[in-house]
Design an enzyme around this catalytic site. Structure first.
Site, PDB file in Angstrom:
ATOM      1  N   HIS A  29      42.623  46.324  45.128  1.00  0.00           N
ATOM      2  CA  HIS A  29      41.976  45.112  45.635  1.00  0.00           C
ATOM      3  C   HIS A  29      41.626  45.220  47.115  1.00  0.00           C
ATOM      4  CE1 HIS A  29      42.894  42.970  41.924  1.00  0.00           C
ATOM      5  NE2 HIS A  29      44.131  43.412  42.010  1.00  0.00           N
ATOM      6  N   GLU A  46      33.253  39.464  34.113  1.00  0.00           N
ATOM      7  CA  GLU A  46      32.256  39.542  35.180  1.00  0.00           C
ATOM      8  C   GLU A  46      30.872  39.872  34.645  1.00  0.00           C
ATOM      9  OE1 GLU A  46      36.077  39.536  37.157  1.00  0.00           O
ATOM     10  OE2 GLU A  46      35.305  40.644  35.419  1.00  0.00           O
TER      11      GLU A  46
END
Length: 362
Positions: free
Chosen positions: A164, A95
């Site tokens: 998540h 990322e």
């Protein structure tokens, strides 16, 4: 949990409800809207990307699995076949690297869309977002612009467990130098990307994972969305319910339940989390004299805390009751469905808070 496992959990994949059915082509590739179209939040996002890629050669999409896999939540399904791998680029699982690449491309005049799979993974790119994208205009004395859009999925309610299921929009909304958007309707999903790409500064766009299958109708005319203002989704006179993203549907459900009890709730969709539209919120509180703020995030240090503080600062003498907050429990989001539901704000919780605000028990 693998990243593909997170992407293909119930309600989020590319199966019968995942965007690859006949409804996914309800808006033809590259066409303009000429009649009301019934579509989904996911498909509206996809069509917004298709329009952006078609209309501006500077636009490209980059992220994990955005190409041949079709995107973690099927938003980019079919785009690599239409625009090629030069415009829809799969990346390694890094990322920080691909967000940094997007920042660099924006500095060179391109219009990147960076997709980060889920908000928890964005923490791996926080240095790039906070210390580079958000600060370069300031630190360059206005000489540098970073016209970058960063998209990511947020929120709980899909049994993706503690790693998540974060709702960290409030963290990002506290960062000067970026605009933070949270579309909660099909129309906003369709219309927010274009003005975000036109913004000379970075825009972070949060897509609540529970909304991808949300169905709605787009108007005949091209969708134009104001990315500076909140929206009044339902008028009311007794209490203002302020929500955003995944909380909006629950707020509207609560308003229906309250109407059955003779309580008229006005529902505000914040949708722009930075800069907050204080004027719309305060005008509503001035009409109803009571406020309930709904936020899926943890109560401590939440966006709900900021909104509540602003109401106290700007509309204190309009209030007939303390501001109520309905937030997520102060725990990592549990995996079991019944515990996850218990940890998140529900319509019944909003109803209870509204009853307290208007002085009723039930």
């Amino acid at each position: 949990m693998s990243r593909h496992t997170a992407a293909t959990s119930p309600g989020t994949g590319t199966g019968a409800d995942g965007g690859s059915s006949a409804s996914a082509v309800s808006v033809a590739a590259g066409s303009r809207l000429t009649a009301p179209v019934t579509t989904t939040y996911r498909e509206a996002l996809r069509e917004a990307h298709r329009e952006a890629l078609s209309s501006d050669p500077r636009v490209f999409l980059v992220g994990e699995d955005v190409g041949r896999y079709g995107g973690s939540f099927a938003v980019s399904l079919g785009l690599v076949e239409q625009f090629g791998e030069g415009r829809v680029r799969d990346t390694p699982l890094s990322e920080s690297a691909f967000t940094g690449a997007g920042i660099g491309a924006a500095l060179r005049g391109l219009r990147p869309i960076v997709e980060i799979m889920t908000v928890n993974f964005s923490l791996l790119a926080l240095d790039q977002i906070l210390n580079n994208a958000a600060t370069l205009r300031h630190m360059s004395g206005g000489q540098l612009s970073v016209p970058l859009v960063i998209r990511m999925t947020t929120g709980a309610g899909r049994q993706l467990a503690a790693q998540h299921s974060h709702s960290l929009e409030g963290w990002y909304a506290s960062i000067p130098g970026i605009r933070v958007l949270a579309p909660a309707t099909v129309e906003d999903a369709r219309g927010m990307l274009a003005p975000a790409l036109a913004d000379p500064d970075p825009v972070v766009l949060f897509e609540h994972g529970s909304l991808y299958n949300l169905a709605g109708t787009l108007p005949t005319d091209p969708v134009v969305v104001d990315i500076s203002s909140a929206a009044v989704r339902r008028g009311g006179t007794d209490v203002t319910v302020i929500a955003y993203a995944g909380g909006l549907g629950k707020a509207l459900e609560a308003a229906d339940l309250l109407a059955g009890e003779g309580i008229s709730a006005e529902v505000i969709d914040l949708r722009v989390l930075r800069p907050l539209d204080d004027a719309t919120v305060m005008a509503s509180v001035a009409r109803t004299h009571r406020a309930v703020v709904v936020d899926e995030a943890w109560r401590t240090g939440s966006l709900a805390a900021e909104v509540s503080a602003r109401i106290a600062e700007q509309a204190f003498y309009e209030l007939d009751a303390p501001v109520e907050r309905v937030c997520g429990a102060e725990v990592p989001v549990p995996y079991p469905h019944h515990l996850e539901e218990a940890a998140l704000p529900q319509a019944t919780d909003i109803v209870a808070a509204a009853r307290r605000a208007v002085g009723r028990r039930g």
